[in-house]
Design a protein around this motif. Structure first.
Motif, short mmCIF file in Angstrom:
data_model
loop_
_atom_site.label_atom_id
_atom_site.label_comp_id
_atom_site.label_asym_id
_atom_site.label_seq_id
_atom_site.Cartn_x
_atom_site.Cartn_y
_atom_site.Cartn_z
N ARG A 1 0.33 -0.76 0.26
CA ARG A 1 0.22 -0.05 0.07
C ARG A 1 0.55 1.34 0.14
N ARG A 2 2.28 1.61 0.80
CA ARG A 2 2.56 2.38 0.39
C ARG A 2 3.60 2.35 -0.63
N PHE A 3 3.79 1.43 -0.97
CA PHE A 3 4.71 1.41 -2.54
C PHE A 3 3.96 2.15 -3.04
N LEU A 4 3.00 1.53 -3.34
CA LEU A 4 2.13 2.17 -4.79
C LEU A 4 1.14 3.60 -4.69
N GLY A 5 0.98 3.93 -3.22
CA GLY A 5 0.71 5.16 -2.26
C GLY A 5 1.79 6.18 -2.93
N SER A 6 3.22 5.66 -2.66
CA SER A 6 3.78 6.56 -3.29
C SER A 6 4.12 6.95 -4.57
N ALA A 7 3.64 6.08 -5.70
CA ALA A 7 3.24 6.29 -7.12
C ALA A 7 2.38 6.91 -7.33
N GLY A 8 1.45 7.84 -6.54
CA GLY A 8 0.60 8.06 -7.15
C GLY A 8 -1.05 7.29 -6.97
N TRP A 9 -1.11 6.41 -6.51
CA TRP A 9 -2.40 5.09 -6.37
C TRP A 9 -2.92 5.18 -4.71
N ALA A 10 -4.20 5.55 -4.78
CA ALA A 10 -5.44 5.39 -3.64
C ALA A 10 -6.01 4.08 -3.63
N PRO A 11 -6.59 3.84 -3.07
CA PRO A 11 -7.90 3.34 -2.59
C PRO A 11 -9.08 3.36 -3.34
N ASP A 12 -9.51 2.43 -4.53
CA ASP A 12 -10.58 3.50 -4.74
C ASP A 12 -12.01 3.48 -4.39
N VAL B 1 -9.83 -13.03 4.54
CA VAL B 1 -8.92 -12.29 4.43
C VAL B 1 -9.34 -10.95 3.52
N PRO B 2 -8.97 -9.60 3.80
CA PRO B 2 -9.75 -8.19 3.25
C PRO B 2 -8.55 -8.30 2.28
N MET B 3 -9.33 -7.51 1.47
CA MET B 3 -8.48 -6.77 -0.02
C MET B 3 -9.21 -5.46 0.35
N ILE B 4 -7.72 -4.77 -0.68
CA ILE B 4 -8.50 -3.04 -1.03
C ILE B 4 -8.00 -3.55 -2.44
N ARG B 5 -9.12 -2.58 -3.15
CA ARG B 5 -9.04 -2.40 -4.47
C ARG B 5 -8.20 -0.53 -5.08
N MET B 6 -6.67 -0.11 -5.47
CA MET B 6 -5.71 0.83 -5.44
C MET B 6 -6.17 1.48 -7.19
N HIS B 7 -6.55 2.21 -7.18
CA HIS B 7 -5.95 2.74 -8.69
C HIS B 7 -5.33 3.99 -9.09
N THR B 8 -4.68 3.75 -10.13
CA THR B 8 -3.84 5.18 -10.68
C THR B 8 -4.57 5.64 -12.06
N ASP B 9 -4.37 7.18 -12.04
CA ASP B 9 -4.65 7.36 -13.46
C ASP B 9 -3.14 7.49 -14.61
N ILE B 10 -2.88 6.72 -15.24
CA ILE B 10 -2.13 6.93 -16.12
C ILE B 10 -2.53 7.70 -17.78
N SER B 11 -3.48 8.55 -17.73
CA SER B 11 -3.81 8.96 -19.35
C SER B 11 -3.25 10.27 -19.70
N GLY B 12 -2.73 11.20 -18.74
CA GLY B 12 -2.02 11.72 -18.82
C GLY B 12 -1.38 12.67 -17.57
N GLY B 13 -1.28 14.18 -17.74
CA GLY B 13 -0.67 14.67 -16.81
C GLY B 13 -0.22 14.60 -15.53
N THR B 14 -1.37 13.92 -14.71
CA THR B 14 -1.27 13.56 -13.52
C THR B 14 -0.51 12.30 -13.18
N ARG B 15 -0.39 11.56 -14.43
CA ARG B 15 0.62 10.30 -14.08
C ARG B 15 1.86 10.60 -13.36
N ARG B 16 2.05 10.01 -12.33
CA ARG B 16 3.10 9.70 -10.99
C ARG B 16 4.04 8.97 -11.28
N LEU B 17 3.76 8.09 -12.20
CA LEU B 17 4.73 6.68 -12.15
C LEU B 17 5.85 7.09 -12.63
#
Length: 184
Positions: free
Chosen positions: A145-156, A168-184
């Motif tokens: 969660r920290r690794f993905l969060g540091s790359a701009g991902w967040a729970p959806d 065993v609970p899971m959460i889905r994280m997401h990120t936008d890779i479409s353009g200007g806001t991309r941090r990856l």
């Protein structure tokens, strides 16, 4: 500095990918999964099954948009990432991809391999026309969660519970890779 990079997986990488998976699960999931389940999915018999599944993913993927990438250091496979069009019914598989797994061998952790895999995944998915990437993460997996969060991902907001003899609970994280806001 060692020669490092990310490339598409090759047929000869299947065993190394399975070995990295087993080592990473043993180390990273020992606090997250029931001990019996973890022992089963990392046993020698299971490792043989994983090798066959990864070989099939490499040699006969379901579509050209299903890919397996490996991180290498001095020609040694030290991590991998698999991605595909998203399959969750609330997502559009034409524009949303899923990072199915991203694992780095614990012996080679903290050397940038995960970040290189994540960036290469985002680059390929962007070229394939995806705008969003999701990933299911164990809710208690603070490291991922920290690794993905540091790359701009967040729970959806999406959640699911795996039945592994205990929930065993899971959460889905997401990120936008479409353009200007991309941090990856």
């Amino acid at each position: 500095m060692a020669d490092v990079g990310v490339r598409p997986a090759r047929r000869a990488d299947a065993a190394a990918v399975a070995d990295v998976q087993v080592r990473a699960w043993r180390e990273g999931y020992r606090e997250l999964l029931p001990a019996k389940v973890l022992a089963e999915v990392t046993a020698p018999q299971a490792a043989a099954v994983w090798r066959e599944r990864w070989l099939q993913a490499i040699t006969d993927p379901p579509s050209p948009r299903h890919r397996l990438l490996v991180a290498v250091s001095a020609e040694l496979v030290v991590g991998f990432a698999a991605h595909a069009p998203a399959e969750d019914p609330d997502l559009d598989a034409a524009t949303t991809a899923e990072l199915v797994t991203l694992l780095v061998d614990p012996v080679h952790g903290r050397a940038g391999h995960g970040s290189r895999l994540l960036a290469a995944t985002a680059d390929l998915l962007g070229k394939d026309g995806f705008a969003t990437v999701v990933c299911w993460v164990f809710e208690q997996d603070a490291v991922m969660r920290r690794f993905l969060g540091s790359a701009g991902w967040a729970p959806d907001g999406a959640r699911r519970v795996l039945d592994m003899g205990e929930p065993v609970p899971m959460i889905r994280m997401h990120t936008d890779i479409s353009g200007g806001t991309r941090r990856l």
